[in-house]
Design a protein around this motif. Sequence first.
Motif, mmCIF file in Angstrom:
data_model
loop_
_atom_site.group_PDB
_atom_site.id
_atom_site.type_symbol
_atom_site.label_atom_id
_atom_site.label_comp_id
_atom_site.label_asym_id
_atom_site.label_seq_id
_atom_site.Cartn_x
_atom_site.Cartn_y
_atom_site.Cartn_z
ATOM 1 N N PRO A 93 0.806 -1.237 0.000
ATOM 2 C CA PRO A 93 0.000 0.000 0.000
ATOM 3 C C PRO A 93 0.828 1.271 0.000
ATOM 4 C CG PRO A 93 -0.872 -1.584 1.592
ATOM 5 C CD PRO A 93 0.436 -2.132 1.108
ATOM 6 N N SER A 97 1.229 5.947 -1.745
ATOM 7 C CA SER A 97 0.892 6.967 -0.756
ATOM 8 C C SER A 97 0.717 8.343 -1.395
ATOM 9 C CB SER A 97 1.955 7.018 0.347
ATOM 10 O OG SER A 97 3.244 7.246 -0.200
ATOM 11 N N MET A 117 1.495 3.393 6.956
ATOM 12 C CA MET A 117 0.977 2.188 6.310
ATOM 13 C C MET A 117 1.891 0.995 6.550
ATOM 14 S SD MET A 117 -0.773 3.359 2.734
ATOM 15 C CE MET A 117 -2.457 3.990 2.750
ATOM 16 N N TYR A 160 -8.123 -2.379 -6.217
ATOM 17 C CA TYR A 160 -7.210 -2.473 -5.088
ATOM 18 C C TYR A 160 -7.188 -1.160 -4.308
ATOM 19 C CZ TYR A 160 -2.813 -2.885 -2.503
ATOM 20 O OH TYR A 160 -1.860 -2.902 -1.518
ATOM 21 N N PHE A 161 -7.109 -0.041 -5.016
ATOM 22 C CA PHE A 161 -7.114 1.257 -4.336
ATOM 23 C C PHE A 161 -8.423 1.470 -3.592
ATOM 24 C CE2 PHE A 161 -4.172 2.770 -7.952
ATOM 25 C CZ PHE A 161 -3.089 2.192 -7.324
ATOM 26 N N LEU A 164 -8.248 -0.381 -0.404
ATOM 27 C CA LEU A 164 -7.403 0.318 0.559
ATOM 28 C C LEU A 164 -8.185 1.405 1.272
ATOM 29 C CD1 LEU A 164 -3.960 0.775 -1.255
ATOM 30 C CD2 LEU A 164 -4.439 -0.632 0.762
ATOM 31 N N THR A 170 -6.948 1.623 7.355
ATOM 32 C CA THR A 170 -6.557 2.939 6.889
ATOM 33 C C THR A 170 -6.309 3.828 8.098
ATOM 34 O OG1 THR A 170 -8.887 3.574 6.723
ATOM 35 C CG2 THR A 170 -7.823 2.804 4.721
ATOM 36 N N GLU A 216 -9.550 -6.209 3.255
ATOM 37 C CA GLU A 216 -8.254 -6.879 3.099
ATOM 38 C C GLU A 216 -8.409 -8.163 2.295
ATOM 39 O OE1 GLU A 216 -8.072 -3.895 5.765
ATOM 40 O OE2 GLU A 216 -9.221 -5.690 6.247
#
Length: 361
Positions: A93, A97, A117, A160-161, A164, A170, A216
Motif C-alpha cells: 500500500p 501513498s 501504512m 485495489y485502491f 485500501l 486505513t 483486506e
Amino acid sequence: MADFFEIDFLDVETRKSGDAITVHYEVGGRRMIHVVDGGFDAMTQRIIDHIVTHYDNKPIDHVVVTHPDGDHACGLRGVVERCNVGTLWMLRPWLYSEALLPYFPTYNSADRLASRMKQLYPYIADLERIADQKGVPIQEPFQGARIGAFTVLAPTPQRYFECLLRSEKTPELAGEPSNTIAGLLEELAQIGRALVNFARGAWGYEVFSPEETSAENEMSVVQAAVIAGQRIVLTGDAGRGALAEAADFAPVAGILLPGVHRFQVPHHGSRRNVSTELLDRWLGPRLPQRPCAGQETFTAICSSAKADPDHPRRSVERAFVHRGARFITTEEGDVTTRWNAPPRIGWGPLPVRPYPEEYEE
C-alpha cells in the motif's frame, strides 16, 4: 516428461485457519516451483522441508503473497530469508501513498502516510525489508501479470485502491482499541459463534451471508493456469467482488467458464465470500442430484484447521458439492492434488467428506 503439476495445501493447524500452498509443475520442459502464502511463522520450516523432500530442493521461482493478513503472510518471511527465491509478488500500500494522500487529510506528506501504512501492514513490510536485503526483486501482482504459467485475474489497480480506502486499517480508522474494548469485542464474537443455528436443507438449497468479507480479503490475488489441459484457480481469501472481477478476466487467461478442474475454496470456506450466482458462473449450475463417489467433476480444496470451529461453513461445502465437487479440506493433514506428477510414496487419496445435510441459518 509430459506437462504435470502437483499442488500441495499444507495444513495450518492452529485455532485459526491459514493458507500455505506449494506448487511444482512442468510446462514445455521447464520445471518451476511457486509458494503461494505461508500461514503463520511456525509454517516456515514445514514449507522448506516440504520443498526439499518432494521437489528435489530446487530454488523457488516465485513467492506470492495473496494479501497482507498474518495467516497468509507470516510464514513467508522465513521462506524468503532462508531460501533462494527468484521473485516475490505482493502488493504494498505504501507505494501508492502519493496518490492516496488527498484521501487522508490528517497527513500532510506522502512519506508520513507511507510510514504509517508500513506500521499497519507489518508482515508485508517485513517481507519487503528481507527481500531488499537479499536482492530479491518484488513485482506487483495486478490483473494480467504473468507468474510462470499462472495469470493474475484480480485485482485491478482501481479496485485495489478502492479496497485500501475501505480498509479498517486505513489511518483514519486505525485507532488502537483499549484492552477492555478488544476483550468485549472478542466476547461478543464468541457469543455470536455459540448462537449459530442449523437447519436441514434439501439437495440444492443454498443460503449465504448477506454480509461482505473484509476489504483486506477483497485485495486477494486470484491467479489461474491451464496446465496439461487442467484449469486451476487459486483464490486466497477473495471475496465476491474479487471473484466477479476475476471471472470477467478469466477468458483472457484461457479459462473458459463455467468449468474448473482445481478450485481453491476462498477464505477457508467462509459464507461471506461466495454466492449462488458466482458459483454458477465459475463452476456451472447445481446438479439435479449428488454424483456418485468417483464421479465428481472437479476438486475443491479448502484450507481449514480442525481446531477452527468457523471454517468451512457447511453451507459453502454444500454449494460446492451441488456443482459436482470432490470437497477436500486440510483438517486431516496435508493435501495434494496432482496431474501426471511423479509418484510420491505415502500420499494417497483422502476420503470424500459426507454431504452436510444441515446448513447454518
